[in-house]
Write a protein that holds these residues in place. Structure first.
Motif: not given
Length: 601
Positions: A389-404
């Protein structure tokens, strides 16, 4: 007949057939066709084919002349036969018979090919820049620069701005980049500075009672070079307005910038690029840092970053959960359609992140409503749904993360957004996407010392004026500061200025400057404010960057007539150069070189 030319090399047409003309220019190419020698003669305006028979008594002079020799040709204009017309050239339906030829200046062996756009390397190009400028592509960019500046000047004058010139020799300023200093012969031990910008002078023009000022201003900063920043000097459209709000500034400059880009959007292209219609979108600084990872967003890129700290808060993924618990954050960078990429692509992105100084980029692939990948097991069920919901993702997408911490996480996420957009071919061409970044923080905290310092422009008016400076946490105070961005390139910084001496003293006090320092370092402006200064504001779009974007050049060097190299050297003129001791004594100077270094001969 004129001694050098009756026409330019781009002027002759069918209606000139039968006329005797004179042309002057450079030998661009020569073609030997047995009993005939063809010479393409070039000047700024174009190319005309000239022809001479081998039996001519002047044939030897033409044959011996090297490419880029300057010659004057006199002879009749002849229509070409149907099968020899060159439709590519505007002059391609005619040629000039060479009845007389005078070699004005014979060229030596060339260090680079002028009749080719082949890149011979920066050192050769800059050392022989006058030859490089003869090449069609480079010359076209420099002529574009002239046309852009002429258009800007015309538009500013039509908008009732008056053009003024401000001093080049001025006083050093303690803020901003490093100054270029100029020693004074008449005042031993004292120095002028070349202006980093006409900032104080243009404000003083407003105090003087002029209503709308502009100039195409040279600016000098001792900074390192970048692809979009020339070392040493650059030019900007500097302007200022009295009795102006932030909206007034935007309303004044948007038609100028949009109009120039629309006017030249078809430059060297089959189809003109589209330009964001005015008014340009306005994005608060905090929103830009969250959604795009920087304050120079390329809005052509559809990827928007999301804060997903809540997804990992209290989770079993201890690295992210621990960072969030300590006040850090996690940013998600969606990769639309990235789920179809091979494993090697994800591995390369991790390697790229490490090169950027990060431990890596965790990722999740969305497939059949579930998450897959190295950290997917920690983000399941409700956490996964919240992430989607927050990142607007759907099947077939990928999502990467940056933390700090928020700054570090935003920086890496912004770079990853650009990298992923480029890798997935998500960034379209053919568009100029503009926006304003507004509501910059007035102050920021130095990471090393913890001291409060100005974040942008110290001469800006804080939002809330004196009341804000007196009552608010300095890090919460916003300023009437703004940047104009196009395709991820900052074109301009600007602000509504502080025009009151009491606010100026208080603003600088918060940043660690006492009254004595302000009165000494900014005496001209501070004193002027004591005698009735109107509210005023302005901005300064960069000319070099405007032309670079219109020409679609990756490096700003390509739109500057005589640029320096990456080390701030002028290879053609030999600058910077040694100065003899006599000159130094006149200026009361002595060289003190770094230990172990010797002066260059």
């Amino acid at each position: 007949m004129h001694p050098y030319r009756t026409h330019t090399c781009g002027e002759l047409r069918d209606e000139n057939a039968g006329d005797t003309v004179r042309l002057s220019g450079w030998i661009h190419r020569k073609r030997d066709h047995g009993n005939l020698l063809f010479v393409d003669l070039r000047d700024q305006y174009g190319i005309t084919q000239c022809v001479i028979d081998t039996s001519s008594p002047i044939f030897a002079a033409v044959e011996d002349a090297r490419l880029e020799s300057v010659i004057t040709v006199t002879g009749p204009v002849v229509s070409r036969s149907e099968d020899t017309i060159n439709a590519i050239l505007p002059t391609g339906s005619v040629e000039v018979g060479m009845a007389e030829v005078h070699v004005e200046n014979a060229a030596d062996q060339l260090p680079l090919q002028v009749n080719s756009d082949e890149d011979t390397g920066e050192e050769i190009r800059l050392r022989y820049r006058y030859l490089d400028l003869r090449r069609e592509k480079v010359a076209r960019n420099i002529l574009l620069r002239n046309d852009v500046i002429a258009s800007i000047r015309r538009r500013m004058i039509d908008a009732h701005f008056k053009e003024f010139q401000t001093p080049i020799l001025t006083a050093s300023s303690p803020e901003g980049a490093r100054d270029y200093l100029v020693p004074s012969r008449l005042h031993p031990g004292k120095f002028y500075a070349l202006p980093q910008a006409p900032q104080q002078f243009k404000q003083l023009l407003m105090v003087a009672g002029f209503d709308k000022y502009f100039q195409i201003a040279p600016c000098f900063r001792d900074e390192d070079a970048r692809a979009d920043r020339s070392p040493g000097e650059f030019y900007q459209l500097d302007f200022e307005m009295a009795y102006a709000t932030q909206d007034d500034v935007f309303d004044a400059i948007e038609p100028v910038i949009a109009g120039v880009f629309e006017e030249f959007a078809g430059f060297n292209r089959d189809e003109p690029w589209t330009v964001t219609p005015t008014p340009f979108p306005r994005i608060p600084f905090a929103e830009s840092m969250l959604k795009y990872g920087n304050d120079k967003p390329d809005l052509r890129n559809p990827i928007e970053i999301a804060d997903v700290a809540d997804v990992f808060a209290g989770s079993d993924f201890k690295i992210f959960a621990g960072l969030v618990a300590k006040g850090g954050t996690v940013r998600a960078i969606p990769a639309p359609g990235g789920g179809s990429q091979p494993r090697s692509w994800f591995d390369k992105l991790n390697d790229w992140a490490r090169e950027e100084g990060a431990p890596g980029l965790g990722y999740i692939i969305l497939e059949n409503g579930e998450g897959k990948g190295p950290i997917a097991k920690f983000v399941a069920g409700e956490r996964l749904e919240k992430l989607k919901e927050l990142a607007g993702l759907k099947d077939g997408d990928a999502v990467f993360f940056s933390a700090g911490d928020p700054g570090e996480a935003a920086d890496l996420a912004g770079k990853a957004r650009t990298k992923i957009g480029e890798d997935l071919d998500l960034i379209p061409t053919g568009r100029y996407d503009f926006c304003w970044i507004v509501d910059y923080p007035m102050y920021e905290k130095d990471k090393d010392t913890g001291a409060i310092e100005f974040s942008h422009n110290p001469f800006s008016m804080p939002q809330g004026e004196m009341a804000a400076l007196d009552a608010e946490d300095p890090l919460d105070i916003l300023a009437y500061q703004y940047d104009i961005i196009c395709n991820g390139v900052e074109l301009s910084s600007g602000a509504i200025r502080n025009h009151r001496p009491d606010i100026m003293l208080k603003a600088f006090e918060i940043a660690g400057y006492d009254r004595e320092t302000v009165e000494r370092e900014f005496a001209g402006m501070f004193n002027a404010f004591r005698y009735g200064a109107p509210p005023h504001g302005g901005s300064a779009p960069g000319i070099d960057r405007i032309v670079m974007l219109i020409a679609d050049e990756p490096n700003i060097r390509e739109v500057i007539a005589f640029p320096m190299n990456q080390r701030a050297e002028d290879l053609m003129m030999g600058a910077p150069a040694e100065v003899d001791d006599t000159r130094l004594r006149e200026l009361h100077l002595k060289k003190v070189l770094p230990k172990g270094e010797k002066a260059e001969k």
